[in-house]
Scaffold this motif. Structure first.
Motif, PDB file in Angstrom:
ATOM      1  N   VAL A 165       1.250  -1.107   0.060  1.00 37.02           N
ATOM      2  CA  VAL A 165       0.945   0.594  -0.052  1.00 37.02           C
ATOM      3  C   VAL A 165       0.769   1.125  -0.412  1.00 37.02           C
ATOM      4  N   LEU A 166       0.952   2.006  -1.607  1.00 39.24           N
ATOM      5  CA  LEU A 166       1.154   3.397  -0.918  1.00 39.24           C
ATOM      6  C   LEU A 166       0.222   4.611  -0.926  1.00 39.24           C
ATOM      7  N   GLY A 167       0.936   5.721  -0.057  1.00 35.71           N
ATOM      8  CA  GLY A 167       0.526   6.722  -0.977  1.00 35.71           C
ATOM      9  C   GLY A 167       0.932   7.747   0.086  1.00 35.71           C
ATOM     10  N   ASP A 168      -0.188   9.059   0.465  1.00 33.54           N
ATOM     11  CA  ASP A 168      -0.515   9.652   0.955  1.00 33.54           C
ATOM     12  C   ASP A 168      -1.129   9.543   2.126  1.00 33.54           C
ATOM     13  N   PHE A 169      -0.662   9.024   2.676  1.00 35.61           N
ATOM     14  CA  PHE A 169      -1.069   8.858   4.590  1.00 35.61           C
ATOM     15  C   PHE A 169      -1.449   9.910   5.014  1.00 35.61           C
ATOM     16  N   ASN A 170      -1.020  10.866   5.155  1.00 34.32           N
ATOM     17  CA  ASN A 170      -1.548  12.140   6.159  1.00 34.32           C
ATOM     18  C   ASN A 170      -1.062  11.478   7.875  1.00 34.32           C
ATOM     19  N   VAL A 171      -0.510  10.593   8.081  1.00 36.27           N
ATOM     20  CA  VAL A 171      -0.064  10.134   9.424  1.00 36.27           C
ATOM     21  C   VAL A 171       2.019  10.429   9.219  1.00 36.27           C
ATOM     22  N   ALA A 172       2.454  10.907  10.454  1.00 40.04           N
ATOM     23  CA  ALA A 172       3.669  10.871  10.611  1.00 40.04           C
ATOM     24  C   ALA A 172       3.972   9.466  10.849  1.00 40.04           C
ATOM     25  N   PRO A 173       4.993   9.078  11.462  1.00 40.76           N
ATOM     26  CA  PRO A 173       4.434   7.286  12.196  1.00 40.76           C
ATOM     27  C   PRO A 173       5.470   7.765  13.005  1.00 40.76           C
ATOM     28  N   THR A 174       6.043   8.463  13.460  1.00 41.37           N
ATOM     29  CA  THR A 174       6.627   8.699  14.934  1.00 41.37           C
ATOM     30  C   THR A 174       7.105  10.295  14.899  1.00 41.37           C
ATOM     31  N   ASP A 175       7.653  10.443  16.142  1.00 39.20           N
ATOM     32  CA  ASP A 175       7.947  12.336  16.201  1.00 39.20           C
ATOM     33  C   ASP A 175       9.441  12.618  15.591  1.00 39.20           C
ATOM     34  N   GLU A 176      10.039  11.323  15.275  1.00 38.14           N
ATOM     35  CA  GLU A 176      10.778  11.719  13.936  1.00 38.14           C
ATOM     36  C   GLU A 176      10.607  11.678  12.905  1.00 38.14           C
ATOM     37  N   ASP A 177       9.518  11.864  12.318  1.00 37.91           N
ATOM     38  CA  ASP A 177       8.889  11.668  11.238  1.00 37.91           C
ATOM     39  C   ASP A 177       8.794  13.662  11.020  1.00 37.91           C
ATOM     40  N   VAL A 178       8.647  13.935  11.780  1.00 38.76           N
ATOM     41  CA  VAL A 178       8.645  15.613  11.704  1.00 38.76           C
ATOM     42  C   VAL A 178       9.821  16.576  12.444  1.00 38.76           C
ATOM     43  N   TYR A 179      10.183  17.795  11.831  1.00 43.98           N
ATOM     44  CA  TYR A 179      11.336  18.298  11.868  1.00 43.98           C
ATOM     45  C   TYR A 179      10.396  19.080  13.235  1.00 43.98           C
ATOM     46  N   ASP A 180       9.708  19.467  14.136  1.00 45.61           N
ATOM     47  CA  ASP A 180       9.570  19.906  15.338  1.00 45.61           C
ATOM     48  C   ASP A 180       8.197  19.169  15.976  1.00 45.61           C
ATOM     49  N   ALA A 213       6.945  19.883  18.738  1.00 40.76           N
ATOM     50  CA  ALA A 213       6.036  21.094  19.679  1.00 40.76           C
ATOM     51  C   ALA A 213       5.660  21.800  18.794  1.00 40.76           C
ATOM     52  N   VAL A 214       5.712  21.940  16.937  1.00 40.34           N
ATOM     53  CA  VAL A 214       5.374  22.408  15.940  1.00 40.34           C
ATOM     54  C   VAL A 214       3.748  22.053  16.452  1.00 40.34           C
ATOM     55  N   PHE A 215       3.351  20.760  16.221  1.00 41.42           N
ATOM     56  CA  PHE A 215       2.766  20.036  15.595  1.00 41.42           C
ATOM     57  C   PHE A 215       1.753  19.360  16.631  1.00 41.42           C
ATOM     58  N   GLU A 216       1.628  19.866  18.267  1.00 45.64           N
ATOM     59  CA  GLU A 216       1.346  19.158  19.748  1.00 45.64           C
ATOM     60  C   GLU A 216      -0.327  19.434  19.718  1.00 45.64           C
ATOM     61  N   GLY A 217      -1.501  18.233  19.257  1.00 43.58           N
ATOM     62  CA  GLY A 217      -2.749  19.108  19.622  1.00 43.58           C
ATOM     63  C   GLY A 217      -3.160  19.542  17.603  1.00 43.58           C
ATOM     64  N   LEU A 218      -2.357  18.492  16.981  1.00 46.05           N
ATOM     65  CA  LEU A 218      -2.776  18.715  15.469  1.00 46.05           C
ATOM     66  C   LEU A 218      -3.127  17.489  15.050  1.00 46.05           C
ATOM     67  N   ASN A 265      13.911  23.038   5.562  1.00 43.77           N
ATOM     68  CA  ASN A 265      13.849  21.758   5.591  1.00 43.77           C
ATOM     69  C   ASN A 265      12.821  21.483   6.493  1.00 43.77           C
ATOM     70  N   ARG A 266      12.132  22.090   6.594  1.00 41.25           N
ATOM     71  CA  ARG A 266      10.484  21.363   7.630  1.00 41.25           C
ATOM     72  C   ARG A 266       9.482  20.960   7.181  1.00 41.25           C
ATOM     73  N   GLY A 267       9.604  19.604   7.545  1.00 40.87           N
ATOM     74  CA  GLY A 267       9.164  19.095   6.524  1.00 40.87           C
ATOM     75  C   GLY A 267       7.959  17.904   7.170  1.00 40.87           C
ATOM     76  N   MET A 268       7.715  16.631   6.558  1.00 37.78           N
ATOM     77  CA  MET A 268       6.938  15.665   7.411  1.00 37.78           C
ATOM     78  C   MET A 268       7.277  14.828   7.324  1.00 37.78           C
ATOM     79  N   ARG A 269       7.216  13.487   6.854  1.00 39.90           N
ATOM     80  CA  ARG A 269       7.322  12.294   6.919  1.00 39.90           C
ATOM     81  C   ARG A 269       5.802  11.890   6.817  1.00 39.90           C
ATOM     82  N   ILE A 270       4.628  11.756   5.554  1.00 38.44           N
ATOM     83  CA  ILE A 270       3.337  11.310   5.337  1.00 38.44           C
ATOM     84  C   ILE A 270       3.281  10.428   4.175  1.00 38.44           C
ATOM     85  N   ASP A 271       4.587   9.931   3.200  1.00 36.25           N
ATOM     86  CA  ASP A 271       4.295   9.728   2.106  1.00 36.25           C
ATOM     87  C   ASP A 271       5.248   8.715   2.453  1.00 36.25           C
ATOM     88  N   LEU A 272       3.731   7.387   2.434  1.00 39.04           N
ATOM     89  CA  LEU A 272       4.296   5.775   3.265  1.00 39.04           C
ATOM     90  C   LEU A 272       4.657   4.840   1.957  1.00 39.04           C
TER      91      LEU A 272
END
Length: 259
Positions: A146-161, A163-168, A214-221
């Protein structure tokens, strides 16, 4: 075989770049998300000139997914069987086919918008339906992913910060639990290598110089079963395709298989 997934953020707007990338990358099978066109508007002819068959699930406006293949396109399933509706319709977010002996799904998981929004509940329901639909193929002997844009970052390491995404959305425990449920049916995360920096992000917002900073996210899995994972010889995020004028806000994720 080279398989890739790419949220193109409008195939019409991105077509010249996409055609050039397909030629230069040597991709055999491409899972596309966010076509932002109807099936009738899809550029079948231009892709056919490059040797690709196309299967499309798109109704115009937002969303829309497709599969391109140079190695066959068989047993196409359009849509997510048993998947939930949103505002009375099943959005065009999934399509699957067998390409050169490998079964693949191209998925564009709902964004979720805000945690309190009904779109968030729809996202979690969509994940549950996806897990149920792919379970049999995931457990089978044939390479499957299954490939695609999952719109989920699997772990905290998959977002650049984190704290920026807390509660989102994209990082909530419920969304990550939905990913875990999907993996539990017999899939694993085919983790790509980064071409630059330490983390292989796949999405960078257009705003606030997110890409150059490089303020990115890993959401394409890429989630593959055991047979798929064993066949992988390389996987990487093609960060170069995110550069320059007219780029998508996502980069392709490329997987090489020995099958």
């Amino acid at each position: 075989m080279r398989i890739a997934t790419f949220n193109v953020n409008s195939i019409t707007a991105r077509l010249p770049r996409l055609l050039a990338w397909l030629e230069s990358s040597g991709t055999d099978v491409l899972c596309i998300q966010e076509t932002k066109c109807s099936a009738e508007q899809f550029p079948y002819a231009e892709l056919r000139e490059l040797g690709y068959e196309s299967a499309v699930n798109a109704t115009g406006r937002w969303n829309g997914v497709a599969l391109l293949s140079k190695v066959g396109l068989e047993d196409v399933v359009t849509g997510l069987p048993g998947g939930p509706d949103y505002e009375g319709v099943q959005e065009p977010r999934a399509i699957s086919a067998t390409c050169g002996g490998v079964r693949v799904w191209s998925v564009y998981v709902p964004n979720g918008r805000e945690v309190a929004h009904d779109h968030y509940g729809y996202k979690l329901d969509w994940f549950r339906a996806l897990s149920a639909v792919v379970e049999q193929d995931a457990a089978g002997p044939r390479p499957f992913a299954v490939l695609g844009d999952f719109n989920v970052a699997p772990t905290d390491e998959d977002v650049y910060d984190p704290a920026v995404f807390e509660g989102l959305t994209h990082v909530t425990p419920e969304e990550r639990a939905a990913l875990e449920q999907l993996r539990s049916v017999g899939l694993s995360d085919v983790f790509p290598r980064a071409l630059k920096y330490d983390r292989p992000y796949t999405f960078w917002d257009y705003r606030m110089l997110a890409f150059p900073k490089n303020r990115g996210m890993r959401i394409d899995l890429v989630y593959g079963n055991e047979a798929f994972a064993k066949a992988v010889t390389d996987s990487y995020v093609d960060r170069e395709e995110r550069k320059g004028k007219g780029a998508s806000d996502h980069a392709p994720v490329v997987v090489d298989l020995q099958v």
